[in-house]
Design a protein around this motif. Structure first.
Motif, PDB file in Angstrom:
ATOM      1  N   TYR A  72       0.839  -1.201   0.000  1.00 59.26           N
ATOM      2  CA  TYR A  72       0.000   0.000   0.000  1.00 59.26           C
ATOM      3  C   TYR A  72       0.878   1.256   0.000  1.00 59.26           C
ATOM      4  N   LEU A  73       1.880   1.256   0.871  1.00 60.24           N
ATOM      5  CA  LEU A  73       2.755   2.426   0.993  1.00 60.24           C
ATOM      6  C   LEU A  73       3.512   2.700  -0.304  1.00 60.24           C
ATOM      7  N   ALA A  74       3.950   1.609  -0.963  1.00 60.21           N
ATOM      8  CA  ALA A  74       4.766   1.775  -2.166  1.00 60.21           C
ATOM      9  C   ALA A  74       3.958   2.395  -3.303  1.00 60.21           C
ATOM     10  N   ASN A  75       2.622   2.308  -3.204  1.00 59.90           N
ATOM     11  CA  ASN A  75       1.789   2.812  -4.291  1.00 59.90           C
ATOM     12  C   ASN A  75       0.991   4.053  -3.926  1.00 59.90           C
ATOM     13  N   ARG A  76       1.306   4.657  -2.797  1.00 61.90           N
ATOM     14  CA  ARG A  76       0.549   5.842  -2.390  1.00 61.90           C
ATOM     15  C   ARG A  76       1.487   7.008  -2.166  1.00 61.90           C
ATOM     16  N   ARG A  77       0.913   8.213  -2.320  1.00 64.45           N
ATOM     17  CA  ARG A  77       1.646   9.417  -1.938  1.00 64.45           C
ATOM     18  C   ARG A  77       0.716  10.318  -1.141  1.00 64.45           C
ATOM     19  N   GLY A  78       1.237  11.436  -0.727  1.00 60.59           N
ATOM     20  CA  GLY A  78       0.404  12.455  -0.096  1.00 60.59           C
ATOM     21  C   GLY A  78      -0.050  12.086   1.298  1.00 60.59           C
ATOM     22  N   LEU A  83      -0.023   9.396   6.705  1.00 58.12           N
ATOM     23  CA  LEU A  83      -0.783   8.859   7.837  1.00 58.12           C
ATOM     24  C   LEU A  83      -0.340   7.437   8.182  1.00 58.12           C
ATOM     25  N   VAL A  84      -0.197   6.590   7.152  1.00 58.25           N
ATOM     26  CA  VAL A  84       0.198   5.200   7.408  1.00 58.25           C
ATOM     27  C   VAL A  84       1.615   5.157   7.981  1.00 58.25           C
ATOM     28  N   VAL A  85       2.516   5.957   7.404  1.00 58.77           N
ATOM     29  CA  VAL A  85       3.885   6.001   7.930  1.00 58.77           C
ATOM     30  C   VAL A  85       3.870   6.448   9.391  1.00 58.77           C
ATOM     31  N   PHE A  86       3.045   7.434   9.705  1.00 55.96           N
ATOM     32  CA  PHE A  86       2.912   7.913  11.072  1.00 55.96           C
ATOM     33  C   PHE A  86       2.521   6.759  12.012  1.00 55.96           C
ATOM     34  N   CYS A  87       1.526   5.960  11.585  1.00 52.71           N
ATOM     35  CA  CYS A  87       1.044   4.860  12.428  1.00 52.71           C
ATOM     36  C   CYS A  87       2.092   3.762  12.599  1.00 52.71           C
ATOM     37  N   ILE A  88       3.070   3.700  11.702  1.00 45.05           N
ATOM     38  CA  ILE A  88       4.125   2.694  11.848  1.00 45.05           C
ATOM     39  C   ILE A  88       5.295   3.247  12.658  1.00 45.05           C
ATOM     40  N   ILE A  89       5.613   4.526  12.424  1.00 47.74           N
ATOM     41  CA  ILE A  89       6.783   5.129  13.064  1.00 47.74           C
ATOM     42  C   ILE A  89       6.564   5.372  14.559  1.00 47.74           C
ATOM     43  N   VAL A 149       7.955  -3.890   7.531  1.00 51.18           N
ATOM     44  CA  VAL A 149       7.289  -2.962   6.607  1.00 51.18           C
ATOM     45  C   VAL A 149       8.316  -2.042   5.960  1.00 51.18           C
ATOM     46  N   LEU A 150       9.237  -1.506   6.761  1.00 62.74           N
ATOM     47  CA  LEU A 150      10.213  -0.565   6.208  1.00 62.74           C
ATOM     48  C   LEU A 150      11.158  -1.256   5.231  1.00 62.74           C
ATOM     49  N   THR A 151      11.556  -2.509   5.534  1.00 67.48           N
ATOM     50  CA  THR A 151      12.429  -3.252   4.614  1.00 67.48           C
ATOM     51  C   THR A 151      11.708  -3.557   3.302  1.00 67.48           C
ATOM     52  N   LEU A 152      10.482  -4.067   3.415  1.00 71.60           N
ATOM     53  CA  LEU A 152       9.713  -4.399   2.208  1.00 71.60           C
ATOM     54  C   LEU A 152       9.458  -3.159   1.363  1.00 71.60           C
ATOM     55  N   PHE A 153       9.127  -2.067   2.051  1.00 67.63           N
ATOM     56  CA  PHE A 153       8.828  -0.821   1.337  1.00 67.63           C
ATOM     57  C   PHE A 153      10.016  -0.382   0.484  1.00 67.63           C
TER      58      PHE A 153
ATOM     59  N   TYR B   8      -7.943  -3.055   4.868  1.00 66.23           N
ATOM     60  CA  TYR B   8      -7.000  -3.795   5.703  1.00 66.23           C
ATOM     61  C   TYR B   8      -5.954  -2.852   6.305  1.00 66.23           C
ATOM     62  N   VAL B   9      -5.398  -1.973   5.462  1.00 70.77           N
ATOM     63  CA  VAL B   9      -4.353  -1.069   5.947  1.00 70.77           C
ATOM     64  C   VAL B   9      -4.915  -0.128   7.015  1.00 70.77           C
ATOM     65  N   THR B  10      -6.152   0.348   6.800  1.00 68.50           N
ATOM     66  CA  THR B  10      -6.777   1.202   7.813  1.00 68.50           C
ATOM     67  C   THR B  10      -6.913   0.446   9.132  1.00 68.50           C
ATOM     68  N   ALA B  11      -7.401  -0.789   9.052  1.00 65.85           N
ATOM     69  CA  ALA B  11      -7.579  -1.594  10.264  1.00 65.85           C
ATOM     70  C   ALA B  11      -6.240  -1.805  10.974  1.00 65.85           C
ATOM     71  N   MET B  12      -5.192  -2.103  10.194  1.00 72.29           N
ATOM     72  CA  MET B  12      -3.879  -2.331  10.793  1.00 72.29           C
ATOM     73  C   MET B  12      -3.351  -1.063  11.460  1.00 72.29           C
ATOM     74  N   CYS B  13      -3.576   0.073  10.811  1.00 70.57           N
ATOM     75  CA  CYS B  13      -3.103   1.330  11.397  1.00 70.57           C
ATOM     76  C   CYS B  13      -3.794   1.588  12.728  1.00 70.57           C
ATOM     77  N   LEU B  14      -5.106   1.315  12.776  1.00 78.41           N
ATOM     78  CA  LEU B  14      -5.827   1.481  14.035  1.00 78.41           C
ATOM     79  C   LEU B  14      -5.262   0.531  15.088  1.00 78.41           C
ATOM     80  N   LEU B  15      -4.998  -0.701  14.668  1.00 76.02           N
ATOM     81  CA  LEU B  15      -4.461  -1.707  15.588  1.00 76.02           C
ATOM     82  C   LEU B  15      -3.070  -1.303  16.093  1.00 76.02           C
ATOM     83  N   LEU B  16      -2.285  -0.686  15.211  1.00 81.13           N
ATOM     84  CA  LEU B  16      -0.942  -0.263  15.601  1.00 81.13           C
ATOM     85  C   LEU B  16      -0.992   0.866  16.623  1.00 81.13           C
TER      86      LEU B  16
END
Lengths: 266, 262
Positions: A72-78, A83-89, A149-153, B8-16
């Motif tokens: 998902y991350l590899a195919n999105r911008r903006g 937001l997703v990076v934030f939730c991982i970091i 996630v960071l390695t795969l990305f 799925y990604v939204t759900a995972m982000c919430l879970l994280l």
């Protein structure tokens, strides 16, 4: 010349203690026979098995959970990407003890999840979510997911989109493009991600010590116990040497296949 | 298919984020036990945290050890990263792999070995020594950040300074450090965080004298799960958030600089 301080520091505060510890503890009275008996003891063999099993399970979980996120991350911008990076970091840089504590609060017998399920009438007795293998796997998967996630990305980002277009242009369906082209192209990321997660898993201590049950003893925990509780330095040294050797062999493989600068996803 | 993925990604982000968010909310709970969602809000657990001498001492030790580790790791790491980027060194990758070893070797082993030596030398509980040990673990973080930063610094600016008669020292102080400043500050922040959050080495080396926050959390967790730990966790999460926020603005600063042609 400029690297001297770093290597001096590493030599005195890292390598010297390790070398001193191994030589002193291993070659104290008793000698080699004791070493063999430590490795062959039931508790150690069980811990080695448990460590391997849990680490494999965690690596598989992290890979399955992380692959779609990285894709998902590899195919999105903006904004979505940010937001997703934030939730991982944010979890990635949160103290491991805090992350483990958080999951204990969620998974405990009187924890958040059990209470919510009970008050919703879905279950009668609390589910055993903590102090067993399930607890360990959930906790470790959570802690190690960002590495994967960071390695795969990093790998997925470098996949040439034109190859995918070419595949679908030649008549491959959506699934075939993914299965026959994208997945093989991301193989490298899968391998290095799985390796680093496995390497970190086999030495894990905090999460399994707090979230596991009495029968889930991993090697790192056994090492700590033999120092803290039984004061058996020799056993600790033997197990440490074994764990260290396995770790270093895997790190050597990792070294050969990966750009080390990607280690922390920086 | 795209929709399933996004879901799925939204759900995972919430879970994280959920465990972290829930602990922060629980820290503000007014109840005497962990109840979610809390029925009343209060600051009593923070008051208990800051009103307790032992917790306050732990916070102080964490800050001091973090500052020592951060200073040592950033200074040493800067020189090593500079050499790795600029000098024609053979086997660069091998050297880097050695410098990264402290994050690869299981921390339990490192900690026990450090304890074994420290006990002989009477260094258990010595704040400066614990800072040095933490610096070893923080060094890889510093290196990885500074390698990326220094690669972005134009080598021609350094050549210009040298050809205009600048000495080595001046080159570092007036050219390299200012140009790499955002990255250096980032590296220092994460080095501090690495030490501030470190548990296993501290567990062995702090003894009873210099217990840090993670050590106190660890000790309390073995006894009971009380809400004070939620408040302490919220403070640790807050500090992590602050570091990430600072790092994000530093990145923007760095981007603005390279955009301006420096």
């Amino acid at each position: 010349m400029l690297m001297l301080p770093a290597f001096a520091m590493l030599a005195f505060v890292f390598v010297l203690p390790l070398a001193w510890f191994f030589t002193q503890a291993l070659f104290a009275e008793g000698g080699i026979q004791q070493i063999a008996s430590v490795i062959a003891s039931r508790a150690v063999l069980q811990a080695i098995l448990a460590t391997n099993w849990i680490s494999l399970l965690v690596t598989a979980c992290v890979l399955l959970a992380g692959y779609p996120i990285a894709y998902y991350l590899a195919n999105r911008r903006g904004l979505r990407f940010t937001l997703v990076v934030f939730c991982i970091i944010v979890p990635y840089f949160t103290s491991i003890i805090v992350r483990t504590y958080s999951w204990m609060v969620l998974l405990g017998r009187a924890g958040v999840i059990n209470r919510l399920l009970q008050s919703a009438g879905l279950i009668e007795a609390p589910l055993p979510l903590l102090y067993n293998k399930l607890g360990i796997v959930i906790g470790m998967t959570y802690v190690l997911l960002p590495y994967m996630v960071l390695t795969l990305f990093a790998t997925m980002k470098s996949i040439d989109r034109n190859l995918l277009l070419a595949a679908s242009g030649l008549g491959a369906g959506g699934f075939a493009v993914f299965w026959r082209v994208y997945l093989p192209l991301s193989r490298h990321g899968i391998l290095s991600g799985a390796l680093i997660v496995f390497i970190l898993s086999i030495g894990f201590f905090i999460t399994p010590a707090l979230m596991g049950g009495p029968s889930d003893v991993m090697v790192a925990m056994l090492i700590e116990r033999s120092v803290e509780i039984t004061l058996d330095w020799k056993s600790a040294a033997v197990m440490s040497l074994f764990l260290l050797a396995v770790t270093l062999v895997l790190y050597a493989v990792y070294y050969r296949i990966t750009d080390l600068r990607r280690l922390m996803g920086a | 298919m795209q929709r399933i993925l996004a879901g799925y990604v939204t759900a995972m982000c919430l879970l994280l984020m959920a465990p972290i968010v829930i602990v922060v909310i629980l820290a503000f709970s007014g109840a005497g036990y962990l109840q979610f969602p809390p029925t009343a809000l209060s600051l009593r657990w923070f008051a208990r945290f800051l009103g307790d001498d032992q917790w306050r001492a732990a916070l102080w030790y964490s800050l001091v050890i973090g500052a020592i580790a951060c200073t040592i790791a950033t200074t040493i790491g800067f020189f090593a990263a500079y050499a790795l980027v600029r000098r024609p060194i053979a086997a660069k990758k091998l050297l880097l792999s050695l410098l990264l070893l402290p994050v690869i070797v299981p921390t339990v082993i490192t900690a026990i070995a450090m304890y074994f030596l420290s006990a002989r030398l009477g260094l258990v509980g010595n704040v400066l020594w614990i800072g040095c040990c933490h610096a070893v673990v923080a060094l890889p973080v510093v290196l990885l950040i500074l390698l990326a930063t220094l690669q972005g610094v134009d080598v021609n600016l350094e050549r210009a300074a040298l050809s205009l008669g600048s000495s080595r020292l001046r080159l570092f102080l007036r050219v390299v450090v200012p140009l790499a400043a955002p990255g250096i500050i980032s590296a220092a922040l994460f080095a501090f965080l690495a030490s501030f959050d470190e548990l296993i080495i501290s567990l062995f080396l702090t003894g009873i004298r210099a217990q840090t926050l993670p050590v106190r959390i660890w000790n309390s967790l073995h006894m009971q799960i009380e809400p004070t730990i939620a408040a302490v966790s919220a403070v640790l999460i807050g500090i992590t958030g602050l570091v990430l926020l600072l790092d994000a603005s530093l990145r923007r600063w760095r981007a603005a600089r390279t955009g301006a042609g420096t």
